[in-house]
Design an enzyme around this catalytic site. Structure first.
Site, PDB file in Angstrom:
ATOM      1  N   ARG A 110       0.843  -1.192   0.000  1.00  0.00           N
ATOM      2  CA  ARG A 110       0.000   0.000   0.000  1.00  0.00           C
ATOM      3  C   ARG A 110       0.881   1.246   0.000  1.00  0.00           C
ATOM      4  NH1 ARG A 110      -1.820   0.844   4.368  1.00  0.00           N
ATOM      5  NH2 ARG A 110      -1.199  -0.908   5.642  1.00  0.00           N
ATOM      6  N   TYR A 253      -1.704  -3.519  -6.823  1.00  0.00           N
ATOM      7  CA  TYR A 253      -1.405  -4.343  -5.657  1.00  0.00           C
ATOM      8  C   TYR A 253      -2.386  -4.160  -4.514  1.00  0.00           C
ATOM      9  CZ  TYR A 253       1.679  -7.362  -3.000  1.00  0.00           C
ATOM     10  OH  TYR A 253       2.202  -8.436  -2.322  1.00  0.00           O
ATOM     11  N   GLY A 254      -2.893  -5.264  -3.991  1.00  0.00           N
ATOM     12  CA  GLY A 254      -3.590  -5.327  -2.710  1.00  0.00           C
ATOM     13  C   GLY A 254      -4.525  -4.175  -2.411  1.00  0.00           C
ATOM     14  N   LYS A 262      -9.556  -1.987   1.873  1.00  0.00           N
ATOM     15  CA  LYS A 262      -9.227  -0.838   2.728  1.00  0.00           C
ATOM     16  C   LYS A 262      -9.999   0.411   2.290  1.00  0.00           C
ATOM     17  CE  LYS A 262      -6.098  -3.316   4.839  1.00  0.00           C
ATOM     18  NZ  LYS A 262      -6.383  -3.874   6.167  1.00  0.00           N
ATOM     19  N   HIS A 282     -10.867  -1.942  11.649  1.00  0.00           N
ATOM     20  CA  HIS A 282      -9.788  -2.812  11.179  1.00  0.00           C
ATOM     21  C   HIS A 282      -9.605  -3.931  12.218  1.00  0.00           C
ATOM     22  CE1 HIS A 282      -5.279  -2.969   9.807  1.00  0.00           C
ATOM     23  NE2 HIS A 282      -6.019  -3.816   9.130  1.00  0.00           N
ATOM     24  N   SER A 304      -1.297  -3.370  10.866  1.00  0.00           N
ATOM     25  CA  SER A 304      -0.995  -4.296   9.772  1.00  0.00           C
ATOM     26  C   SER A 304       0.156  -5.243  10.121  1.00  0.00           C
ATOM     27  CB  SER A 304      -0.598  -3.507   8.531  1.00  0.00           C
ATOM     28  OG  SER A 304      -1.651  -2.669   8.183  1.00  0.00           O
ATOM     29  N   CYS A 306       0.600  -7.692  12.193  1.00  0.00           N
ATOM     30  CA  CYS A 306       0.919  -7.995  13.599  1.00  0.00           C
ATOM     31  C   CYS A 306       0.438  -9.393  13.939  1.00  0.00           C
ATOM     32  CB  CYS A 306       0.203  -7.022  14.529  1.00  0.00           C
ATOM     33  SG  CYS A 306       1.181  -5.620  15.028  1.00  0.00           S
ATOM     34  N   GLY A 307       0.196 -10.215  12.930  1.00  0.00           N
ATOM     35  CA  GLY A 307      -0.244 -11.580  13.215  1.00  0.00           C
ATOM     36  C   GLY A 307      -1.750 -11.711  13.347  1.00  0.00           C
ATOM     37  N   LYS A 308      -2.493 -10.811  12.709  1.00  0.00           N
ATOM     38  CA  LYS A 308      -3.952 -10.895  12.814  1.00  0.00           C
ATOM     39  C   LYS A 308      -4.481 -12.199  12.234  1.00  0.00           C
ATOM     40  CE  LYS A 308      -6.794  -7.344  11.724  1.00  0.00           C
ATOM     41  NZ  LYS A 308      -7.040  -6.094  10.994  1.00  0.00           N
ATOM     42  N   THR A 309      -3.921 -12.589  11.087  1.00  0.00           N
ATOM     43  CA  THR A 309      -4.417 -13.822  10.463  1.00  0.00           C
ATOM     44  C   THR A 309      -4.091 -15.020  11.368  1.00  0.00           C
ATOM     45  OG1 THR A 309      -4.133 -12.807   8.320  1.00  0.00           O
ATOM     46  CG2 THR A 309      -4.416 -15.173   8.322  1.00  0.00           C
ATOM     47  N   ASN A 310      -2.923 -14.987  12.023  1.00  0.00           N
ATOM     48  CA  ASN A 310      -2.589 -16.081  12.949  1.00  0.00           C
ATOM     49  C   ASN A 310      -3.582 -16.130  14.097  1.00  0.00           C
ATOM     50  OD1 ASN A 310      -0.373 -16.538  11.364  1.00  0.00           O
ATOM     51  ND2 ASN A 310       1.092 -15.570  12.741  1.00  0.00           N
ATOM     52  N   ASP A 329      -9.661  -9.460   9.120  1.00  0.00           N
ATOM     53  CA  ASP A 329      -9.121  -8.112   8.888  1.00  0.00           C
ATOM     54  C   ASP A 329     -10.086  -6.978   9.211  1.00  0.00           C
ATOM     55  OD1 ASP A 329      -6.931  -6.510   8.076  1.00  0.00           O
ATOM     56  OD2 ASP A 329      -7.863  -6.150   6.131  1.00  0.00           O
ATOM     57  N   ASN A 422       6.235  -8.568   1.953  1.00  0.00           N
ATOM     58  CA  ASN A 422       4.788  -8.310   1.918  1.00  0.00           C
ATOM     59  C   ASN A 422       4.102  -9.184   0.858  1.00  0.00           C
ATOM     60  OD1 ASN A 422       2.426  -6.974   2.817  1.00  0.00           O
ATOM     61  ND2 ASN A 422       2.546  -5.505   1.129  1.00  0.00           N
ATOM     62  N   ARG A 424       1.797 -12.054  -0.624  1.00  0.00           N
ATOM     63  CA  ARG A 424       0.439 -12.306  -0.139  1.00  0.00           C
ATOM     64  C   ARG A 424      -0.166 -13.576  -0.714  1.00  0.00           C
ATOM     65  NH1 ARG A 424      -1.950  -8.360   3.455  1.00  0.00           N
ATOM     66  NH2 ARG A 424      -0.416  -6.710   3.580  1.00  0.00           N
ATOM     67  N   PHE A 552       1.157 -17.216  19.559  1.00  0.00           N
ATOM     68  CA  PHE A 552       0.412 -18.159  18.715  1.00  0.00           C
ATOM     69  C   PHE A 552      -0.667 -18.887  19.527  1.00  0.00           C
ATOM     70  CE2 PHE A 552       4.653 -17.506  16.851  1.00  0.00           C
ATOM     71  CZ  PHE A 552       4.236 -16.797  15.754  1.00  0.00           C
ATOM     72  N   ASN A 555      -1.779 -17.876  22.956  1.00  0.00           N
ATOM     73  CA  ASN A 555      -2.583 -16.664  23.177  1.00  0.00           C
ATOM     74  C   ASN A 555      -4.003 -17.018  23.610  1.00  0.00           C
ATOM     75  OD1 ASN A 555      -0.394 -15.106  22.529  1.00  0.00           O
ATOM     76  ND2 ASN A 555      -0.964 -14.848  20.382  1.00  0.00           N
TER      77      ASN A 555
END
Ligand code: OXD
Ligand code: MN
Length: 653
Positions: A110, A253-254, A262, A282, A304, A306-310, A329, A422, A424, A552, A555
């Site tokens: 981005r 891109y993205g 976004k 977000h 962005s 910071c491991g959100k998908t994890n 997200d 980055n 994806r 991981f 948490n």
């Protein structure tokens, strides 16, 4: 000039009446394109048709193709991109129905410095957004978009954020000259004729115009050679909040180009939400079920990468707990309507995941690894010799030879990453093994807890509960995080990222905090239960630079304590910065974290917090008179509590 490639024969398409690519010359107005109700045009929506005609007149594509949402049309587009070199098909045994795209090396993330909020009043965009005067920006965009699709096809992508027709959902239409964007939008949102049906003849939609800015025909009519990843060195990601429009130029891109994400679901939707009394945030969304079968829903905001998908796909390590994914997200949250308990209900407005590949591996996110077995579009990862993909973190040892994200031969001694940091994956949400069965329920889920996180090596405890809603808004407003690769900036530098919305709020951040405060007051006055708010930090380090917390799956222990607080059966102790787990309240069974590390994880040093308060005051000062008084009150109260605290606060454990 070919109008539409034969493989798109099944698509609904319109050859434009205008023939500007040969007739156009500098300063010559293009002939007016017509896109009108007619057999083969799948809508009678007058405003939509005249808008498409206006954009086609401006951008001068060779043809208009309507995206119908069918698998057949998507397959045709992918085949077209394989032929043009934009997509590399992966080995059908190793990675069925999956592709690799390599972007131009200049178009990999981005572009925040080229992201604009064009509100009428500069103060409405606020000090943290790039503001441009709308008329001036329109003039600049008209210049950039003029003829920008010459020699290309304009795809009309009707899309829904949220299930089509749902009470929290919204509709948009993206016009784009990038087939890569079309197939990505088809994964990330609901696209096609169903959206046009929902729009009817006059329904409201957010118009989103996108061009990669690389016409295939010059103004003088001479042809230009296409490249696998067309883009333009000049980029604009422009938003007009008052008219709820998006214009994106120069990038494929993205978040720059998949405009549902976004641009719409955060920047424009945050404005809609402010005006209409809801929240566009977000945040990931999780369902957590405890051993007693109690079900909770958590929304969590993290800057962005910071491991959100994890976290969204977390596998709990504590027995008896399960976590299901609803979103990774973005969360749209609305107070429940009549006949409900009025609580905030959240949907994930997206339909897929656009996650960061590097760092995703069998230990960090085994669920994602399963999810990525097939039906994925990878961008900027490395290619293995047997036609599969690889990125840093996928296996402990890299393969002996790869083709890197730039398309160059790569060996482990290359000295550069094989995948772009980055890089994806784009994959449909229902490919995710942990997705909740009803993840796309139109009514959404009632939110019990909200987490605000960041990547903080020091100061911020593993978990702390806000004292009340206003304190929670203060916590969200003061989030900061060490910079990562998802946006431009110096990696490792600390940046303020209030509500993890700094690059994503379509209006001034201080009004966003005011909106949260007002919504909380309104719901509380109606007797509605508000979500409990927590700050979390998985990233605290010891003085020797070691991570103090394993993160991981572990948490889940933090989630268990937070949800115990919601349920009223987890103990907490006061600290100057909020409520910490009481001794023994955080389930650490079977986890080998030394007592000293645990103490350090919860240490609240009044001195460094007071220094941070000074920085907060400075940051808040940027918003001038638009800073809500309640946040100044919170800052004063925090300082008072820190002054009253003993210099070394007792650790929670
Ligand atoms: C994202 C981001 O891609 O936050 O989700 O940058
Ligand atoms: Mn994000």
């Amino acid at each position: 000039m070919t109008i539409v490639e034969p493989v798109l024969a099944s698509a609904t398409r319109t050859r434009l009446d205008a023939a500007p690519s040969s007739a156009g010359s500098p300063g010559t107005a293009a002939a007016k394109a017509r896109v009108e109700p007619a057999p083969g045009i799948p809508t009678r929506h007058g405003a939509l048709l005249s808008w498409i005609a206006r954009i086609a007149t401006l951008t001068e594509p060779d043809a208009v193709v309507w995206i119908d949402g069918s698998a057949g049309q998507q397959d045709e587009l992918k085949a077209l991109m394989v032929e043009s070199g934009t997509l590399v098909p992966l080995d059908p045994e190793l990675r069925p129905r999956s592709f690799l795209a390599r972007s131009d090396p200049s178009d990999v993330a981005r572009v925040e410095d080229r992201t604009f909020i064009c509100s009428r009043d500069r103060d409405d965009a606020g000090p943290t957004n790039n503001w441009r005067e709308p008329a001036a920006m329109r003039a600049e965009l008209s210049g950039a978009f003029a003829g920008s699709m010459r020699g290309r096809t304009l795809y009309v992508v009707p899309f829904s954020m949220g299930p089509i027709g749902g009470p929290i959902s919204q509709l948009g239409v993206q016009l784009t000259d990038s087939p890569y964007v079309v197939v990505s939008m088809a994964v990330m949102t609901r696209v096609g004729t169903g959206v046009l049906d929902e729009l009817g003849d006059a329904g409201a939609f957010v118009p989103a115009v996108h061009s990669v800015g690389a016409p295939l025909v010059d103004r003088d009519g001479s042809p230009r050679t296409d490249v696998p990843w067309p883009c333009n060195a000049t980029k604009y990601i422009a938003h007009f909040p008052e008219t709820r429009e998006i214009w994106s130029f120069g990038s494929g891109y993205g978040g720059n180009a998949l405009l549902g994400k976004k641009c719409f679901a955060l920047r424009i939707a945050s404005v809609m939400a402010r005006d209409e009394g809801w929240l566009a945030e977000h945040m990931l969304i999780l369902r957590v079920t405890d051993p007693a079968e109690r079900v909770f829903h958590v929304a969590a905001a993290f800057p962005s990468a910071c491991g959100k998908t994890n976290l969204a796909m977390l596998r709990p390590t504590i027995p008896g707990w399960t976590v299901e994914t609803i979103g990774d997200d973005i969360a749209w949250m609305r107070p429940g309507g009549p006949g409900t308990d009025g609580r905030l209900r959240a949907i994930n407005p997206e339909a897929g995941f656009f996650g960061v590949a590097p760092g995703t591996g069998p230990t960090t996110n085994p669920t994602a690894i399963e999810m990525l077995r097939s039906d994925v579009i990878f961008t900027n990862v490395a290619l293995t010799d047997d036609g599969d993909v690889w990125w840093e973190g996928l296996t402990p040892e890299p393969p002996a030879h790869l083709v890197d994200w730039r398309g160059q031969d790569w060996t482990p001694d290359a000295g550069t990453p094989a995948a772009h940091p980055n890089a994806r994956f784009t994959v449909a949400a229902d490919r995710c093994p942990s997705i909740a069965d009803d993840w796309d329920s139109p009514a959404g889920v009632a939110v019990d807890a909200i987490l605000f996180g960041g990547r903080r090596a020091t100061n911020v405890p593993l978990v702390v509960q806000a004292r009340d809603w206003a304190h929670g808004v203060f916590v969200g407003a003061t989030i900061s995080s060490e910079q990562t690769a998802a946006a431009e900036g110096t990696v490792g530098e600390l940046r303020r990222d209030p509500f993890a919305m700094l690059p994503f709020c379509g209006y001034t951040m201080s009004d966003h905090w005011g909106h949260w405060l007002a919504l909380g007051d309104r719901l509380a006055a109606q007797g509605v239960a508000l979500p409990a708010i927590f700050q979390v930090n998985w990233f605290r380090k010891g003085e020797d630079g070691r991570w103090l917390w394993p993160g991981f799956g572990e948490n889940s222990r933090v989630l268990a304590w937070a949800l115990g607080r919601v349920a009223g059966d987890a103990e907490a102790v006061e600290s100057p910065v909020g409520l910490l787990p009481a001794p023994g309240a955080l389930d650490l069974d079977g986890l080998d974290v030394p007592a000293a590390d645990l103490a350090a994880l919860f240490d609240v040093d009044p001195g460094s917090w007071l220094e941070e308060c000074d920085l907060t005051e400075e940051f808040f000062g940027r918003f001038g008179a638009r800073l809500p008084d309640a946040l100044t009150t919170e800052l004063d109260a925090l300082r008072r509590r820190l002054h009253d605290a003993t210099p070394v606060a007792p650790a929670a454990q």
